[in-house]
Design an enzyme around this catalytic site. Structure first.
Site, short mmCIF file in Angstrom:
data_model
loop_
_atom_site.label_atom_id
_atom_site.label_comp_id
_atom_site.label_asym_id
_atom_site.label_seq_id
_atom_site.Cartn_x
_atom_site.Cartn_y
_atom_site.Cartn_z
N ASN A 290 0.81 -1.22 0.00
CA ASN A 290 0.00 0.00 0.00
C ASN A 290 0.85 1.27 0.00
O ASN A 290 2.07 1.22 0.09
CB ASN A 290 -0.97 -0.02 1.20
CG ASN A 290 -0.22 -0.01 2.52
OD1 ASN A 290 0.86 0.57 2.64
ND2 ASN A 290 -0.79 -0.66 3.52
N ILE A 291 0.18 2.41 -0.08
CA ILE A 291 0.91 3.68 -0.25
C ILE A 291 1.84 3.98 0.92
O ILE A 291 2.86 4.61 0.74
CB ILE A 291 -0.07 4.87 -0.43
CG1 ILE A 291 -1.03 5.00 0.74
CG2 ILE A 291 -0.83 4.76 -1.74
CD1 ILE A 291 -1.78 6.33 0.76
N CYS A 353 -7.83 -2.50 -6.29
CA CYS A 353 -7.04 -2.59 -5.06
C CYS A 353 -8.02 -2.22 -3.95
O CYS A 353 -9.06 -2.85 -3.83
CB CYS A 353 -5.84 -1.66 -5.12
SG CYS A 353 -6.18 -0.01 -5.73
N SER A 354 -7.76 -1.18 -3.19
CA SER A 354 -8.75 -0.78 -2.20
C SER A 354 -9.70 0.24 -2.83
O SER A 354 -10.85 -0.04 -3.09
CB SER A 354 -8.07 -0.20 -0.96
OG SER A 354 -7.21 -1.17 -0.42
N TRP A 357 -7.44 3.70 -7.16
CA TRP A 357 -6.83 4.84 -7.84
C TRP A 357 -5.31 4.86 -7.74
O TRP A 357 -4.68 5.74 -8.27
CB TRP A 357 -7.44 6.16 -7.39
CG TRP A 357 -7.56 6.36 -5.90
CD1 TRP A 357 -6.61 6.08 -4.97
CD2 TRP A 357 -8.68 6.87 -5.18
NE1 TRP A 357 -7.07 6.39 -3.72
CE2 TRP A 357 -8.34 6.89 -3.81
CE3 TRP A 357 -9.95 7.34 -5.57
CZ2 TRP A 357 -9.22 7.35 -2.83
CZ3 TRP A 357 -10.81 7.79 -4.58
CH2 TRP A 357 -10.45 7.80 -3.23
N ARG A 359 -2.77 1.53 -6.96
CA ARG A 359 -2.23 0.31 -7.56
C ARG A 359 -2.98 -0.06 -8.83
O ARG A 359 -2.39 -0.54 -9.80
CB ARG A 359 -2.32 -0.83 -6.55
CG ARG A 359 -1.36 -0.65 -5.40
CD ARG A 359 -1.61 -1.63 -4.31
NE ARG A 359 -2.53 -1.12 -3.29
CZ ARG A 359 -2.65 -1.63 -2.07
NH1 ARG A 359 -1.92 -2.68 -1.73
NH2 ARG A 359 -3.49 -1.12 -1.20
N LYS A 395 -5.10 10.55 -7.12
CA LYS A 395 -5.15 11.79 -6.34
C LYS A 395 -3.80 12.50 -6.36
O LYS A 395 -3.07 12.50 -5.37
CB LYS A 395 -5.57 11.47 -4.91
CG LYS A 395 -6.90 10.71 -4.85
CD LYS A 395 -7.54 10.81 -3.50
CE LYS A 395 -6.84 9.97 -2.46
NZ LYS A 395 -7.44 10.14 -1.14
#
Lengths: 552, 542
Positions: A290-291, A353-354, A357, A359, A395
């Site tokens: 994740n980010i 992904c989640s 926007w 992955r 984003k």
């Protein structure tokens, strides 16, 4: 400007970051409304855009002055020594203010004026036309159509207005599905492969909790698989690592045991598709982190390579500990899985992904790039970024930290995409029309806020900001400078395998020195192959022209 | 011929697998005195596949049912697999290859039988004698002379017959100095840096021993070097061992120059890895490169653990130090470690590439290798007896020359226009130094080469490489002469693993040759058109 107290400081020293002999240049530092400018005694200018500044630090006073260290988002690090502490303090405070803007209207793009009239500016914005792009892919067609469901951003605020969906998916199905998907991001078309009639679709995670179902969502997925006449099976790719999803699952179950089942269901905002509920799907996890993991990985990487007098051993163990190349490989592997599903199995693929926007954008865009040579051209690459990143609501403002906001939202997701593309250009030196400088320039501008393209977090927000009226698009400026970005070895004819099949064996991944040390000139090759080949090509063309002129 | 006793079987049916990129070959396998041959059936392509047995580094055999498999790991880092019909045939062929690939005799080796078309024996051997290099120096300075004191190799068995020494020092003094240096390697001139009038010397360690012996002639020799260079000139002795190791060497009769005995000279220690640790580094690097399944973390940790790139960095840094001493400080430099035949040559040859534009030309580079490696007595036969895959315990093997080639490759990457030769040349040199049909890299010294009559009975590699058909592979199409010194960056971020060598046989999907070919096309277009009578100022060199 109310933030600027000192506009000019003389006798400032600029230290070389990697020099062991503490070499430095002496010059004058200027502070303008948009830039920090250093002019050394040889009149060489170093411009630093305020928006590029990620971190300013004032270090402890030394005998030669007050050190000011500035780290930039384009990986430039400068180390100034300001003779007087008061000047240093003034500059430091000004930069703190100027580098973090509170509102969009204060960003550089809103004041940047390249002296173009309104119609030129508008034409610039029209350079990339996504409707044209979908037409190029071959949609709408008998299986896919343009949906007006989101025309007023009613269903999903972070999607574009124009979305392509299977022809047999009715509006109630779309609406139902969107309610079942995080942030309303229901499955839509990202890329259509005309020859295979297979599609890449994208969405966010289902809000399935343990067991929640949504018939409309199941219908929509069925419609996607039916829109592919060649293969009724479709893949659902969850780009998150399986272990993370399973540990989440385990914690949910623990909670479930304590509180009421129904409560837990409603509380659950996460999930993935249950293969039992969806017919004809094959579910697949691919492990991209994740980010937050990515942000700290980059942080570690920069700590390692910023060390002065780094030994080879520290460099490689640092590279390993940072895990950065492992993440790059994971993104690449996911894109290859996607491309293979389409090429080998003729199957359509739904990627999520989640929120769909970060992955998802990486995997969809990189997968399309592997499949379609068009995206490997200069124009095509712009279209790809506009489509899978800008229009689908990556984003940018949050991920690049354009405004003073939550630092936990910042993450180098797009940088990773550019790095994957760079690795491909290294493996396929003839397959790309553009060169490394093009990738670096784009990276420069996602942070510069000089152009409107990357400002805001989704199309709706961009429209509200009236970016097309108030700012300029980056792409025409890149095209004007096209000769700087052309890969002289590019050969569109030699693209025998139109589909790239990169090798992701660990030893093909290298540290991208020209990105992370762009401004550390002592680390780079002293001579450029690119320049000389470009010159040769230029001269060849000129000579051919001369010959023709003489003959006629 | 005695080979026939070692060949156990005439022939067998076999299939050859050469890696994922290449199609398998089927045909009749046959072992001869020097080669392994595979001749495809009549319907297939008529090309004969040929492998020099000398290039086999290790061999593994497996039998199952009535067939067998032989895996050959070659010194050029290739891995080949042979599937052979018949258990007996497999075992016999394996034994034959084992015996023939490890023959030690020089005069029965293939170069003594190799008679290619278009080349004449004795050609190109006269290209690079010390006399020729001396003429170049004599044009610049009278301070040096060519001494034939080693005419019969009695002073130093590992030096050539003629060496360049200070004019002020006579042959008797040289003989005494030789007795004071390990293996008789007294200080001789390696390179004259004309722009600054300084010199680069090399030798072996002085035999000071426990008693801290001195040698007046040796001291005189180094004093003469400084006196000739310039009044008040300084010198640096770059010792390629750590201060600790140099001190310890005294226990076994070696040692270092005492400060008091050599006024004007300052000693610097720059430890470089050699011998077994370097060989192990190479072996571990190749183990890592042979495993495509490993994770990214494992690969990076193995790349770090094998330390190969650290050795590259150290070698380049030390060469830069020597070159800076000459170019920036106007100092004379003497380089030595212990024997003066390994890391010493690495440093002196790299320093010349950095400083001397002539050594970066095709001819100059060949001369450099001939002068600074072959004639300077790098024991190629011992060092290159085995490459990275051998199962036998390394005795004298060490990839010093490979490390040199890697450093040159790094220079070429950082200055892509400044070397007249390309990666292909470096790969060819690597291949030929380990196994070659040419005689150039045979033996350990000039003395041995004379005894074996290498020059009259084998062909020179240089005549082979300088044939026109080889040029496209070996030359750098982008070369533009660069009169300046080329200072490389030695930061780890600037060094890269030499994929073209270490991963040569595990190609990326679009081989770099394709792009190379394209560069050639652009460059040759340029040259043919550029030679038209247009007044283009930056016309590249023909």
């Amino acid at each position: 400007m109310e933030h600027i107290r000192t506009t000019k400081v003389e006798q400032v020293k600029l230290l070389d970051r990697f020099s062991t002999s503490n070499k430095s240049l002496t010059g004058t530092l200027y502070l303008t409304a948009t830039h920090l400018l250093f002019i050394d005694s040889h009149q060489k200018e170093t411009w630093i855009l305020h928006h590029h500044i990620a971190l300013v630090e004032k270090l402890a006073l030394t005998t030669s002055g007050c050190p000011l260290v500035i780290q930039c988002k384009n990986f430039r690090t400068v180390h100034f020594i300001v003779p007087r502490e008061r000047d240093c303090h003034d500059i430091y405070n000004s930069l703190l203010q100027l580098s973090k803007q509170a509102k969009y209207e204060d960003l550089y793009a809103f004041s940047y004026n390249p002296k173009q009239n309104d119609s030129e500016r508008l034409r610039g914005w029209q350079l990339v036309d996504l409707a044209e792009e979908y037409k190029r892919m071959g949609v709408p067609n008998s299986n896919w159509q343009l949906s007006d469901a989101n025309r007023d951003y009613k269903i999903c605020e972070t999607y574009p207005r124009e979305l392509y969906v299977p022809r047999i998916a009715s509006k109630p199905i779309i609406v139902g599905s969107s309610k079942f998907r995080s942030k309303g991001r229901f499955p839509v078309l990202s890329y259509y492969h005309q020859n295979k009639e297979a599609a890449i679709c994208r969405c966010s995670q289902p809000l399935s909790g343990f067991s929640a179902r949504c018939l409309e969502d199941e219908h929509l997925l069925q419609a996607i698989s039916k829109a592919n006449p060649a293969n009724r099976y479709m893949y659902v790719m969850d780009t998150r690592p399986r272990h993370r999803m399973q540990s989440w699952w385990a914690t949910q179950k623990d909670i479930g045991r304590i509180i009421l089942n129904a409560m837990a269901n409603r509380a659950a905002g996460k999930g993935y598709e249950n293969e039992d509920n969806y017919s004809n799907i094959r579910f697949q996890f691919v492990g991209i982190e994740n980010i937050h993991v990515m942000r700290s990985s980059l942080q570690k990487l920069l700590e390692v390579n910023g060390t002065k007098g780094l030994s080879v051993s520290d460099f490689y163990s640092g590279l390993e500990n940072a895990g950065w190349l492992r993440h790059i490989k994971a993104v690449m592997d996911a894109a290859i899985f996607l491309a293979k599903a389409i090429m080998v199995e003729n199957a359509s693929v739904l990627v999520h992904c989640s929120d769909g926007w970060d992955r998802t954008s990486q995997v969809c865009s990189l997968g399309s790039l592997l499949l379609d040579p068009y995206y490997r051209t200069i124009r095509g690459f712009m279209v790809l970024i506009e489509k899978d990143w800008i229009s689908f609501g990556h984003k940018y403002s949050e991920r690049c930290g354009h405004l003073d906001g939550d630092p936990k939202e910042v993450s180098p997701v797009f940088t990773q995409f550019l790095e994957c593309v760079w690795h491909l250009t290294e493996q396929f030196p003839q397959a790309f029309e553009f060169n490394e400088a093009f990738l670096l320039q784009i990276h420069e501008h996602i942070h510069s806020c000089q152009f409107g393209n990357f400002i805001g977090n989704c199309q709706k927000e961009r429209e509200e900001l009236k970016l097309k009226e108030k700012t300029y698009s980056l792409w025409p400026f890149l095209l004007d400078d096209q000769e700087k970005y052309v890969n002289p070895l590019y050969s569109s004819t030699s693209q025998k395998p139109a589909v790239l099949e990169p090798n992701t064996v660990a030893f093909h991944f290298k540290f991208w020195r020209n990105m992370y040390h762009q401004f550390d000139r002592t680390l780079h090759p002293r001579q450029s192959v690119f320049n000389i080949i470009m010159n040769m090509n230029e001269q060849n063309k000129q000579l051919q022209k001369d010959v023709k002129d003489l003959e006629s | 011929m005695e080979f026939s006793e070692l060949i156990r079987t005439g022939q067998a049916q076999a299939e050859l697998l050469r890696g994922p990129e290449m199609p398998p070959l089927r045909g009749t396998l046959c072992v001869t005195g020097h080669h392994l041959l595979l001749s495809p059936g009549p319907q297939a392509t008529p090309d004969l596949w040929l492998l020099l047995l000398r290039s086999v580094d290790s061999i593994e055999k497996r039998v199952a049912g009535d067939a067998g498999t032989i895996t050959l790991r070659c010194k050029d880092l290739r891995v080949l697999q042979l599937d052979i019909e018949g258990v007996e045939a497999t075992l016999d062929i394996a034994r034959s290859i084992e015996a023939l690939s490890s023959l030690e005799s020089v005069i029965t080796s293939f170069p003594f039988f190799y008679r290619p078309k278009g080349l004449r024996l004795g050609e190109a051997w006269h290209f690079h004698p010390p006399e020729r290099y001396y003429k170049r120096i004599a044009r610049e300075t009278r301070a040096w002379r060519l001494s034939e004191a080693n005419e019969d190799f009695s002073l130093c068995p590992s030096y050539p017959r003629a060496v360049i020494v200070p004019r002020a020092v006579d042959d008797d003094a040289l003989a005494r100095s030789a007795r004071f240096r390990q293996g008789g390697r007294f200080p001789v001139l390696s390179y004259y840096h004309a722009p600054r009038g300084t010199v680069l010397l090399r030798s072996s360690q002085p035999l000071t021993g426990r008693q801290k012996l001195r040698c007046a002639e040796d001291e005189e020799l180094l004093r003469a070097v400084l006196a000739e260079a310039r009044p008040g000139a300084r010198g640096f002795i770059v010792d390629t061992r750590s201060a600790q190791a140099a001190k310890q060497a005294r226990m076994t009769g070696g040692g270092t120059e005492a400060k008091a005995a050599y006024p004007g000279w300052k000693r610097l220690h720059r430890p470089l890895e050699r011998g077994r640790p370097l060989q192990e580094s190479f072996v571990r690097l190749m183990e890592a490169c042979g495993d495509p399944e490993q994770s990214m973390d494992r690969w990076l940790s193995r790349l770090d653990g094998c330390r190969w790139l650290s050795h590259v960095k150290e070698a380049l840094s030390t060469a830069c130090l020597a070159a800076q001493g000459m170019e920036w400080e106007g100092a004379c430099i003497l380089v030595h470690g212990a024997e003066g035949t390994d890391s010493t040559l690495l440093v002196t040859s790299l320093a010349q590439l950095i400083l001397d534009p002539l050594s970066r030309t095709m001819a100059g580079f060949q001369e450099l290798i001939e002068r600074e490696w072959i004639q300077a007595g790098h024991p190629f036969q011992l060092r290159c007896a085995h490459s990275a895959f051998s199962h036998t315990r390394p005795k004298h093997e060490a990839p010093i020359f490979l490390l040199f080639l890697d450093c040159v490759w790094q220079l070429g990457r950082q200055f892509p226009l400044s070397l007249e030769f390309g990666e292909g040349m470096l790969l060819a040199l690597f291949d030929h130094s380990y196994a070659s049909p040419f005689g150039t890299f045979l033996c350990n010294s000039e003395k041995e080469r004379c005894l074996c009559e290498v020059r009259t009975r084998t062909h020179s590699l240089w005549s082979g490489l300088n044939q026109p058909k080889e040029q496209r592979k070996l030359r750098n199409p982008l070369y533009v002469p660069n009169p300046l010194a080329i200072w490389p960056s030695v930061e780890p971020q600037s060094l890269r693993l030499w994929q073209g060598l270490f991963l040569r046989w595990t190609h990326p999907p679009e081989p770099s040759e394709v792009a190379w070919e394209k560069v050639w096309q652009i460059a040759t277009d340029q040259k043919t058109e550029g030679s038209q009578p247009t007044d283009s100022a930056s016309e590249p060199q023909p």
